[in-house]
Design a protein around this motif. Structure first.
Motif, PDB file in Angstrom:
ATOM      1  N   GLY A  83      24.523 -27.460   3.486  1.00 35.87           N
ATOM      2  CA  GLY A  83      23.500 -26.717   2.758  1.00 35.87           C
ATOM      3  C   GLY A  83      22.866 -25.646   3.643  1.00 35.87           C
ATOM      4  O   GLY A  83      22.733 -24.486   3.253  1.00 35.87           O
ATOM      5  N   TYR A  84      22.504 -26.053   4.881  1.00 34.35           N
ATOM      6  CA  TYR A  84      21.871 -25.117   5.807  1.00 34.35           C
ATOM      7  C   TYR A  84      22.812 -23.985   6.159  1.00 34.35           C
ATOM      8  O   TYR A  84      22.442 -22.810   6.162  1.00 34.35           O
ATOM      9  N   PHE A  85      24.096 -24.339   6.466  1.00 37.66           N
ATOM     10  CA  PHE A  85      25.027 -23.294   6.892  1.00 37.66           C
ATOM     11  C   PHE A  85      25.341 -22.331   5.761  1.00 37.66           C
ATOM     12  O   PHE A  85      25.489 -21.138   5.974  1.00 37.66           O
ATOM     13  N   LYS A  86      25.422 -22.869   4.520  1.00 36.68           N
ATOM     14  CA  LYS A  86      25.711 -21.950   3.421  1.00 36.68           C
ATOM     15  C   LYS A  86      24.555 -20.988   3.217  1.00 36.68           C
ATOM     16  O   LYS A  86      24.763 -19.802   2.947  1.00 36.68           O
ATOM     17  N   PHE A  87      23.316 -21.511   3.355  1.00 40.90           N
ATOM     18  CA  PHE A  87      22.145 -20.650   3.205  1.00 40.90           C
ATOM     19  C   PHE A  87      22.125 -19.557   4.266  1.00 40.90           C
ATOM     20  O   PHE A  87      21.952 -18.375   3.967  1.00 40.90           O
ATOM     21  N   ILE A  88      22.356 -19.961   5.536  1.00 42.11           N
ATOM     22  CA  ILE A  88      22.264 -18.976   6.613  1.00 42.11           C
ATOM     23  C   ILE A  88      23.391 -17.950   6.504  1.00 42.11           C
ATOM     24  O   ILE A  88      23.175 -16.753   6.675  1.00 42.11           O
ATOM     25  N   GLN A  89      24.602 -18.398   6.198  1.00 46.08           N
ATOM     26  CA  GLN A  89      25.688 -17.435   6.112  1.00 46.08           C
ATOM     27  C   GLN A  89      25.567 -16.569   4.875  1.00 46.08           C
ATOM     28  O   GLN A  89      26.030 -15.437   4.873  1.00 46.08           O
ATOM     29  N   GLY A  90      24.933 -17.088   3.822  1.00 42.56           N
ATOM     30  CA  GLY A  90      24.709 -16.247   2.659  1.00 42.56           C
ATOM     31  C   GLY A  90      23.680 -15.172   2.918  1.00 42.56           C
ATOM     32  O   GLY A  90      23.758 -14.073   2.376  1.00 42.56           O
ATOM     33  N   MET A  91      22.702 -15.479   3.800  1.00 43.03           N
ATOM     34  CA  MET A  91      21.701 -14.477   4.106  1.00 43.03           C
ATOM     35  C   MET A  91      22.298 -13.291   4.851  1.00 43.03           C
ATOM     36  O   MET A  91      21.829 -12.181   4.739  1.00 43.03           O
ATOM     37  N   HIS A  92      23.343 -13.538   5.658  1.00 45.57           N
ATOM     38  CA  HIS A  92      23.978 -12.425   6.370  1.00 45.57           C
ATOM     39  C   HIS A  92      25.000 -11.801   5.442  1.00 45.57           C
ATOM     40  O   HIS A  92      26.195 -11.933   5.632  1.00 45.57           O
ATOM     41  N   SER A  93      24.520 -11.082   4.407  1.00 48.05           N
ATOM     42  CA  SER A  93      25.444 -10.703   3.360  1.00 48.05           C
ATOM     43  C   SER A  93      26.241  -9.458   3.680  1.00 48.05           C
ATOM     44  O   SER A  93      27.196  -9.152   3.011  1.00 48.05           O
ATOM     45  N   GLY A  94      25.845  -8.688   4.661  1.00 50.38           N
ATOM     46  CA  GLY A  94      26.615  -7.496   4.998  1.00 50.38           C
ATOM     47  C   GLY A  94      26.171  -6.243   4.267  1.00 50.38           C
ATOM     48  O   GLY A  94      26.710  -5.185   4.517  1.00 50.38           O
ATOM     49  N   VAL A  95      25.194  -6.335   3.377  1.00 51.73           N
ATOM     50  CA  VAL A  95      24.742  -5.150   2.640  1.00 51.73           C
ATOM     51  C   VAL A  95      23.610  -4.515   3.437  1.00 51.73           C
ATOM     52  O   VAL A  95      22.699  -5.212   3.874  1.00 51.73           O
ATOM     53  N   VAL A  96      23.638  -3.202   3.602  1.00 49.95           N
ATOM     54  CA  VAL A  96      22.670  -2.571   4.484  1.00 49.95           C
ATOM     55  C   VAL A  96      21.256  -2.660   3.916  1.00 49.95           C
ATOM     56  O   VAL A  96      20.283  -2.781   4.666  1.00 49.95           O
ATOM     57  N   SER A  97      21.117  -2.655   2.586  1.00 49.90           N
ATOM     58  CA  SER A  97      19.776  -2.731   2.003  1.00 49.90           C
ATOM     59  C   SER A  97      19.119  -4.068   2.308  1.00 49.90           C
ATOM     60  O   SER A  97      17.910  -4.144   2.512  1.00 49.90           O
ATOM     61  N   ASP A  98      19.911  -5.147   2.355  1.00 47.11           N
ATOM     62  CA  ASP A  98      19.334  -6.460   2.667  1.00 47.11           C
ATOM     63  C   ASP A  98      18.764  -6.487   4.071  1.00 47.11           C
ATOM     64  O   ASP A  98      17.670  -6.994   4.303  1.00 47.11           O
ATOM     65  N   TYR A  99      19.540  -5.951   5.031  1.00 50.67           N
ATOM     66  CA  TYR A  99      19.060  -5.970   6.410  1.00 50.67           C
ATOM     67  C   TYR A  99      17.803  -5.126   6.548  1.00 50.67           C
ATOM     68  O   TYR A  99      16.860  -5.480   7.268  1.00 50.67           O
ATOM     69  N   ALA A 100      17.755  -3.974   5.821  1.00 48.14           N
ATOM     70  CA  ALA A 100      16.551  -3.146   5.882  1.00 48.14           C
ATOM     71  C   ALA A 100      15.367  -3.875   5.269  1.00 48.14           C
ATOM     72  O   ALA A 100      14.238  -3.771   5.763  1.00 48.14           O
ATOM     73  N   LEU A 101      15.623  -4.655   4.212  1.00 46.11           N
ATOM     74  CA  LEU A 101      14.520  -5.393   3.584  1.00 46.11           C
ATOM     75  C   LEU A 101      13.954  -6.441   4.527  1.00 46.11           C
ATOM     76  O   LEU A 101      12.746  -6.618   4.623  1.00 46.11           O
ATOM     77  N   TRP A 102      14.843  -7.147   5.279  1.00 49.13           N
ATOM     78  CA  TRP A 102      14.316  -8.084   6.270  1.00 49.13           C
ATOM     79  C   TRP A 102      13.417  -7.375   7.271  1.00 49.13           C
ATOM     80  O   TRP A 102      12.361  -7.896   7.656  1.00 49.13           O
ATOM     81  N   ALA A 103      13.887  -6.201   7.747  1.00 48.06           N
ATOM     82  CA  ALA A 103      13.126  -5.484   8.784  1.00 48.06           C
ATOM     83  C   ALA A 103      11.756  -5.096   8.259  1.00 48.06           C
ATOM     84  O   ALA A 103      10.742  -5.250   8.942  1.00 48.06           O
ATOM     85  N   VAL A 104      11.697  -4.610   7.007  1.00 48.63           N
ATOM     86  CA  VAL A 104      10.415  -4.169   6.467  1.00 48.63           C
ATOM     87  C   VAL A 104       9.478  -5.354   6.253  1.00 48.63           C
ATOM     88  O   VAL A 104       8.292  -5.295   6.577  1.00 48.63           O
ATOM     89  N   VAL A 105      10.009  -6.452   5.729  1.00 54.60           N
ATOM     90  CA  VAL A 105       9.172  -7.639   5.499  1.00 54.60           C
ATOM     91  C   VAL A 105       8.640  -8.180   6.817  1.00 54.60           C
ATOM     92  O   VAL A 105       7.469  -8.551   6.938  1.00 54.60           O
ATOM     93  N   ALA A 106       9.498  -8.194   7.847  1.00 55.75           N
ATOM     94  CA  ALA A 106       9.043  -8.685   9.151  1.00 55.75           C
ATOM     95  C   ALA A 106       7.966  -7.787   9.731  1.00 55.75           C
ATOM     96  O   ALA A 106       6.999  -8.270  10.319  1.00 55.75           O
ATOM     97  N   THR A 107       8.120  -6.440   9.579  1.00 56.69           N
ATOM     98  CA  THR A 107       7.093  -5.529  10.077  1.00 56.69           C
ATOM     99  C   THR A 107       5.766  -5.779   9.366  1.00 56.69           C
ATOM    100  O   THR A 107       4.703  -5.822   9.996  1.00 56.69           O
TER     101      THR A 107
END
Lengths: 640, 119, 157
Positions: free
Chosen positions: A604-628
């Motif tokens: 369950g944990y590994f599927k969640f973590i690997q699903g979060m690394h989806s490869g789409v650039v908008s997702d990574y930008a969204l993480w960065a903005v939320v963290a900021t």
């Protein structure tokens, strides 16, 4: 004769000048190009090494104003370079990495085209990182960060017919630009409050007056330097970029570029804002570091590509460094700096061996490699030294720095009574064990085990590629065994320089400035290390190694060879013994999945973590903005 | 101190971040990146404003006549903005070059399909 | 990628317009570079204006004429030469014992003349040259990715 204080500027400008000269003269002629690159790298190394005696041993601080524009009536009007022990520590790491990478890439890149562009970009990257760690002006630091980002993106996408190189470069550019823009916004707000761009003068002006503007500037710059040092919500493009860049550049990335982010964060928190004695800030940094450690190593356990696995381990080790720096004690800072230095050495060594495997065998997929220790024995020895160092086995250097980190966090828990720091120690120990597990898996999958049919004629790599690996292995062993010498001459001056802010301000702006502004140092106690004896461990290690060799070489070799008997799928023949003779079309146990039971239990944990690394650039930008946004809110609530 | 400038700068910054985070076409993501840069340039220039000041170029006779503290606007943020504009232009050029190469290899510019590395 | 005929067709209005605007663009751009220290402008701004002449040439005459008129090898080497001149001018100060980027030519003229600001005048010229060649090369490269095919189709008819 040119005096010693000009050497830092000559080193940085020399690297840039040689980059432009390679562009003019070296496009077609290989000999001129290699000569210019080696002269530039060796020259920078010699100039910075000659500064060891005045700065590190005698304790001076070199302050240098460009164009002789001295400060007028207390305001700095020129760009200044200031070299104290903290700058020298990072500068030594940078020039060592540049020299070894330059030697390695002469042979490694010999089969590629457009090498004139490669060396220009490589020298620009080197010059910009060296300028970043030597400067004393905050906008100059921003410009160097931007040059570093451009050169890194262009080098990541250099081999553009390789799988995924272009998209990795694009994602790196987008997330890196967001980080740089945050830093620039922070610098603009800081200028609006202090009306100066010199770090020493900003530090004096911010003494007892933290307005909401400066707190916002602090949060934005913290997020910006976090993007550059790849802590957890900002780490995804780094994993892809390390995987697709040419390996000599991956070594430079993991050795220099994220140390530049760590240096920026130390300068920001310890010197400019002097906020390290606030307990909530220490807890915030320790939380970021712990989450980075844990997510880095769990993602690494699930990877199938050699270089992407090493990239996730790199992220996890930087988590160690940030945790140690965030503790706010002298021992913590020393442990963090020692681990940063060791990380450059052992991670550089691991990436160089990965490059040797790629050069010889043509692939880095763990499912397709195996048994390379018979054909490449010297590379195997270097890889084993690197793997033992990163897992923290004594007497190598990983053990010494991790031991200091455990001691620092545990002492912090004891002195403040906060149980969270003891939890951090436990997580650090668990992550260290998982690192060891992951490297056992990689060693088995790549070097021991069965040699596939198509790799029957790989040979050992050329000499120019082996020399940097040997130099780094020797440095790993030496800095682990003689850690006392390292601590006395390198770490203690650097850590004391970070805490001694009045000295920094006085040398740059004139004596008495710090006292007039009311700056006082944070009083800290010295660091006492716990005792352990590395020589005994080295002797024990050597005895065990000799015993293992005797047993292996004189015993009988009764390992059978598994033959593939089915016609359709030769890979299924390997697993026919596991599945009772029935041929199955989907086999979940690949050759590199040594810990598949562990991964199955936590799927369950590994599927969640690997699903979060989806490869789409908008997702990574969204993480960065939320963290900021999260960092801004936290700083306003706690640092007010 | 002009309030409208600061409000518009923050608005541009937020719009640019929104475009980068939610748009799926890669060219729109690059445009969002450009909008972030323009917002920050407006912020930097507005920081240096002085009420009633002129451009920061003067001759010796002006200096000898005596100047008040609001004689001209601050020239340092203007230099910072110039540098930032150049950097923004270079980032846009490099991002668009990468998008052109991605289109040639992947035959699409949709961010949901340009994701061969994942997991 | 397909283009409408409006861009690469040899249109009389575009050719006349470009014939008039091209020398003006180049001369005005060089004026802004040369007078960088006494009036608004400077190296980067003037360099981009001169490089825009390449775009004018492409719009009016098509890609092949633009490519044959400008020698890309000179542009590539010239960019690096401009950068080298900048660094060498900065290092000149070290030979007289001062720090990096020291103003060592400062006794030349009164305020408001062309050559009066010292080292920074020449640094501005080398920055202008570098931006001119660099941005021109970049624009030519991007244009070469856009429409070489439809240009050849046109000429075969």
């Amino acid at each position: 004769m040119i005096s010693v204080q000009h050497f830092p500027v000559i080193a940085v400008m020399g690297l840039f000048l040689c980059a432009f000269l390679v562009e003019i003269f070296g496009a077609k002629n290989k000999f001129i190009r290699n000569t210019i690159v080696l002269i530039a790298a060796a020259g920078a190394f010699a100039l910075i090494a000659s500064l060891i005696k005045p700065v590190l041993l005698n304790g001076e601080i070199i302050s240098y104003w460009m164009g002789n524009w001295e400060p007028v009536s207390g305001y700095a009007i020129g760009i200044g370079y200031e070299i104290d022990a903290l700058n020298m520590f990072f500068a030594l790491l940078v020039v060592t990495t540049i020299l070894l990478a330059a030697i390695y890439s002469i042979k490694y890149m010999a089969r590629d085209h457009h090498l004139g562009h490669y060396y220009t970009l490589f020298l620009m990257l080197s010059g910009s990182v060296l300028g970043l760690v030597l400067t004393g002006d905050i906008f100059n630091m921003f410009v160097m960060i931007e040059i570093m980002t451009f050169a890194s993106v262009a080098l990541t996408a250099f081999r553009n017919n390789k799988f995924g190189a272009l998209e990795a470069g694009f994602k790196y550019l987008i997330i890196g630009s967001i980080g740089s823009s945050m830093t620039l916004a922070g610098i603009a707000l800081l200028y609006a409050q202090c009306h100066t761009l010199n770090m020493a003068q900003i530090s004096a002006a911010l003494t007892n007056s933290l307005t909401p503007t400066t707190v916002l500037a602090f949060a934005l710059m913290f997020a910006g330097f976090g993007v550059k040092s790849y802590i957890v919500p900002f780490h995804a493009p780094a994993a892809e970029a390390y995987m697709t860049a040419p390996t000599s550049i991956s070594m430079v990335f993991s050795g220099m570029v994220n140390k530049a982010g760590v240096y920026g964060m130390i300068r920001l928190v310890y010197v400019i804002f002097r906020a390290m004695d606030l307990a909530p800030l220490q807890l915030i940094l320790a939380t970021f570091g712990t989450v980075t450690m844990f997510i880095g190593v769990t993602m690494a356990l699930a990877q199938h590509d050699f270089k992407r696995l090493l990239a996730f381990h790199s992220i996890s080790q930087i988590g160690y460094v940030i945790t140690a720096i965030g503790l706010g004690t002298v021992l913590g800072l020393e442990a963090g700096l020692f681990h940063a230095m060791n990380h450059t050495l052992f991670k550089g060594l691991l990436f160089l061996t990965a490059g040797a495997v790629l050069y010889a065998a043509g692939t880095t997929d763990l499912d397709k490699l195996g048994g390379l220790s018979k054909k490449m024995p010297k590379t195997t020895v270097c890889f084993l030294i690197g793997a033992f160092s990163i897992s923290g086995l004594p007497p190598f250097n990983g053990f010494a720095s991790k031991w200091m980190i455990y001691q620092a966090t545990y002492e912090k828990a004891a002195t403040t009574g906060n149980f969270a720091y003891a939890f951090v120690t436990i997580v650090a120990l668990v992550v260290s064990v998982m690192t060891l597990a992951s490297f056992i898996k990689v060693t088995q999958a790549v070097f021991f085990g069965q040699l596939p049919e198509n790799l029957k004629d790989v040979r050992e790599v050329p000499l120019l590629m082996r020399v940097p690996m040997w130099i780094m292995s020797v440095l790993c062993v030496l800095s682990g065994v003689f850690y006392n010498v390292v601590e006395k001459y390198l770490l203690t001056p650097a850590a004391n320089a970070a805490f001694n802010v009045t000295n920094y301000i006085d040398k740059m702006m004139g004596d008495g400035t710090a006292a007039a502004a009311g700056v006082t140092n944070i009083t800290v106690d010295g660091a006492t290390l716990s005792l352990w004896n590395p020589i005994l461990w080295l002797v024990l290690f050597a005895i065990v190694l000799i015993a293992v060799c005797i047993v292996v070489l004189t015993g009988e070799n009764t390992r059978g060879r598994v033959l593939a008997k089915t016609e359709n799928d030769s890979e299924d023949g390997k697993y026919a013994t596991f599945f009772g003779g029935e041929k199955s079309t989907h086999s979940h146990v690949a050759g590199s999945d040594l810990f598949w039971g562990f991964k199955h239990d936590f799927k369950g944990y590994f599927k969640f973590i690997q699903g979060m690394h989806s490869g789409v650039v908008s997702d990574y930008a969204l993480w960065a903005v939320v963290a900021t946004a999260l960092i801004v809110v936290l700083m306003f609530v706690f640092v007010h | 101190m002009i309030i409208v400038n600061y409000v518009v700068a923050v608005l541009l910054l937020v719009l640019g971040l929104y475009a980068v985070c939610t748009q799926k076409n890669l060219i729109k993501v690059v445009l969002g990146l450009g909008i972030i840069d323009y917002g920050i340039n407006l912020l930097i220039v507005s920081v240096g404003f002085n009420d009633g000041g002129t451009a920061p170029i003067f001759t010796i006779s002006d200096l000898l006549n005596g100047i008040s503290s609001n004689f001209f606007v601050d020239p340092v943020p203007q230099a910072l903005t110039l540098t930032s504009i150049v950097i923004g232009a270079c980032v846009d050029a490099m991002a668009l070059a990468l998008v052109i190469m991605i289109y040639r290899k992947y035959k699409t510019v949709n961010a949901d399909e340009v994701r061969r590395i994942r997991g | 990628m397909k283009f409408k005929n409006g861009i690469t067709e040899k249109n009389v209005i575009m050719k006349c317009g470009a014939d008039m605007m091209l020398p003006f663009a180049v001369v005005f751009g060089i004026y802004i570079i040369l007078f960088g220290t006494v009036s608004p402008g400077g190296g980067f701004q003037g360099g981009v204006m001169v490089a825009a002449a390449a775009v004018l040439l492409y719009l009016a005459y098509g890609y092949n004429t633009a490519k044959n008129a400008i020698n890309t090898e000179v542009l590539r080497v010239g960019e690096a030469c401009g950068a080298t001149m900048y660094v060498i001018l900065g290092l000149c100060g070290l030979f007289v014992g001062a720090n990096f980027c020291r103003n060592i030519f400062f006794d030349n003229g009164a305020v408001g003349d062309l050559i009066s600001a010292g080292t920074i005048t020449f640094m501005g010229y080398s920055v202008g040259f570098k931006v001119l060649t660099g941005v021109g090369f970049l624009l030519l490269l991007m244009m070469s990715l856009l429409a070489p095919d439809s240009d050849e189709e046109e000429e075969e008819e």
